[in-house]
Scaffold this motif. Structure first.
Motif, PDB file in Angstrom:
ATOM      1  N   ASP A 186      34.123  25.293 -20.352  1.00 18.47           N
ATOM      2  CA  ASP A 186      33.797  23.911 -20.000  1.00 18.47           C
ATOM      3  C   ASP A 186      32.477  23.488 -20.634  1.00 18.47           C
ATOM      4  O   ASP A 186      31.455  24.137 -20.416  1.00 18.47           O
ATOM      5  N   GLY A 193      40.586  23.944  -9.708  1.00 19.52           N
ATOM      6  CA  GLY A 193      40.211  24.073  -8.314  1.00 19.52           C
ATOM      7  C   GLY A 193      39.927  22.665  -7.808  1.00 19.52           C
ATOM      8  O   GLY A 193      39.225  21.903  -8.477  1.00 19.52           O
ATOM      9  N   GLU A 219      42.856  26.237  -5.122  1.00 17.02           N
ATOM     10  CA  GLU A 219      43.007  26.527  -6.545  1.00 17.02           C
ATOM     11  C   GLU A 219      44.400  26.122  -7.023  1.00 17.02           C
ATOM     12  O   GLU A 219      45.409  26.521  -6.452  1.00 17.02           O
ATOM     13  N   LYS A 220      44.429  25.321  -8.072  1.00 20.92           N
ATOM     14  CA  LYS A 220      45.649  24.920  -8.767  1.00 20.92           C
ATOM     15  C   LYS A 220      46.778  24.493  -7.816  1.00 20.92           C
ATOM     16  O   LYS A 220      47.863  25.072  -7.801  1.00 20.92           O
ATOM     17  N   ALA A 262      36.976  21.064  -9.887  1.00 17.67           N
ATOM     18  CA  ALA A 262      35.823  21.898 -10.259  1.00 17.67           C
ATOM     19  C   ALA A 262      35.693  21.915 -11.775  1.00 17.67           C
ATOM     20  O   ALA A 262      36.658  22.190 -12.492  1.00 17.67           O
TER      21      ALA A 262
HETATM   22  C1  G1P Z   1      38.860  27.890 -13.620  1.00 17.29           C
HETATM   23  C2  G1P Z   1      38.680  27.788 -12.105  1.00 17.29           C
HETATM   24  C3  G1P Z   1      39.061  26.394 -11.621  1.00 17.29           C
HETATM   25  C4  G1P Z   1      38.251  25.357 -12.374  1.00 17.29           C
HETATM   26  C5  G1P Z   1      38.446  25.518 -13.887  1.00 17.29           C
HETATM   27  C6  G1P Z   1      37.523  24.587 -14.644  1.00 17.29           C
HETATM   28  O1  G1P Z   1      40.233  27.807 -13.898  1.00 17.29           O
HETATM   29  O2  G1P Z   1      39.465  28.784 -11.478  1.00 17.29           O
HETATM   30  O3  G1P Z   1      38.839  26.288 -10.236  1.00 17.29           O
HETATM   31  O4  G1P Z   1      38.629  24.050 -11.958  1.00 17.29           O
HETATM   32  O5  G1P Z   1      38.154  26.865 -14.304  1.00 17.29           O
HETATM   33  O6  G1P Z   1      37.765  24.655 -16.006  1.00 17.29           O
HETATM   34  P1  G1P Z   1      40.865  28.251 -15.332  1.00 17.29           P
HETATM   35  O7  G1P Z   1      40.649  27.084 -16.255  1.00 17.29           O
HETATM   36  O8  G1P Z   1      40.125  29.460 -15.777  1.00 17.29           O
HETATM   37  O9  G1P Z   1      42.313  28.504 -15.070  1.00 17.29           O
END
Ligand code: G1P
Length: 311
Positions: A152, A189, A210-211, A223
């Motif tokens: 991010d 999230g 989450e998701k 998030a």
């Molecule tokens: C992770 C976190 C998620 C967040 C996201 C942001 O997910 O688990 O809560 O919103 O990063 O990029 P991932 O993108 O690794 O699946």
């Protein structure tokens, strides 16, 4: 190759927030499967946004916010991620001997930012598990950590400083939230929030999932990969079970902290956020950064205009 001086991101924040935790944790243990075959040998975190690896941009953000130490979580075979933050004296000597001062400055940037340490997550058991691996690396007086997900890019800088200020006011943990459209919310999230009557940019978090399926999402606030986590997170991480995707999720540990009565807030980010975690988002970030550069921007803009006119 051009030796024109450039900034590596062009987007640094001038604001320095003194309240941010000393240690900025950067989880970089993932397999990068969305970028195969490139990630067979090149860690995703080292793919360049124009010319600077995403993880270096994130380290710059942590430094600008006032962190002192970068703690990188890697997995076996991803040594290159940490090596990027180590001085390469042979390369530096060669560039110096050739009078390539601006290239030398670029090469020296990553090692000069912060003190760097690393831990290895031996098995890919999830983001929560990865973050749990850093507890033993912290000094006794560190009562919180900052976590920056290198997928991010949160722009402009300043989110961490605002989050640290919110922690100073409310205690507990503070995350960064972005508003996402409903059809994209299930990748994140997601927060169940309540407004703060005193500050429209901060919300109290009542729960987090989450998701979720779109119909189950408690809000459109997601998030955004920036966390200031109270040290109590490590106790919560020990108590959770595998969640979404069969992995130990940091989201579930945060949800547990809330259930236990710990304060959790979000700061709403209104600026840009790029997702370097997939090729489409990565390309947008690269184009966005390149358009802002003096060396590549004008030619890229002219080419894009021509290219788009053909469609
Ligand atoms: C992770 C976190 C998620 C967040 C996201 C942001 O997910 O688990 O809560 O919103 O990063 O990029 P991932 O993108 O690794 O699946």
């Amino acid at each position: 190759m051009s030796d024109t001086p450039t900034t590596s991101s062009g987007r640094r924040s001038a604001a320095v927030a003194p309240l941010i935790p000393r240690t900025a944790v950067v989880p970089a243990a993932g397999l990068g499967t969305r970028f195969l075959p490139a990630t067979k040998t090149v860690p995703k975190e080292l793919l360049p946004v124009v010319d600077t690896p995403g993880i270096e941009l994130v380290a710059e953000e942590a430094k600008s916010a006032g962190a002192e130490r970068l703690l990188i979580i890697t997995s076996p075979g991803k040594d290159g991620v940490v090596a990027h933050f180590v001085e390469d004296l042979v390369l530096e000597h060669t560039l110096a001997a050739r009078g390539k001062e601006s290239m030398l400055a670029k090469v020296r940037n990553a090692p000069s930012l912060l003190e760097v340490a690393s831990v290895i997550q031996e098995s890919p058991l999830g983001l929560g598990h990865a973050i749990g691996c850093v507890e033993s690396e912290l000094a006794d007086d560190e009562d919180a950590i900052a976590v920056l997900l290198p997928d991010d890019l949160v722009l402009p800088g300043g989110a961490l400083g605002r989050m640290a200020a919110a922690r100073a006011r409310y205690g507990g943990s503070v995350l960064c939230a972005i508003e996402m459209p409903s059809d994209e919310i299930s990748a994140y999230g997601v927060f169940d929030v309540e407004d703060d009557p005193q500050d429209p940019d901060i919300k109290r978090v009542r729960g987090m999932v989450e998701k979720p399926a779109p119909e189950d999402a408690p809000s459109n606030f997601a998030a955004a990969g920036r966390y200031i986590l109270d040290r109590k997170i490590f106790d919560a991480l020990r108590q959770i079970e595998p969640g979404a995707g069969g992995e130990l999720q940091i989201t579930d540990a945060i949800a547990l902290l809330i259930e236990q009565g710990e304060p959790v807030h979000v700061v709403i980010h209104e600026g840009t956020r790029h997702d370097l975690g997939n090729p489409g988002g990565y390309l947008k970030a690269a184009v966005d950064f390149a358009l802002d550069r003096d060396d590549y921007g004008p030619a890229l803009r002219a080419w894009l205009e021509q290219r788009l006119a053909k469609d």
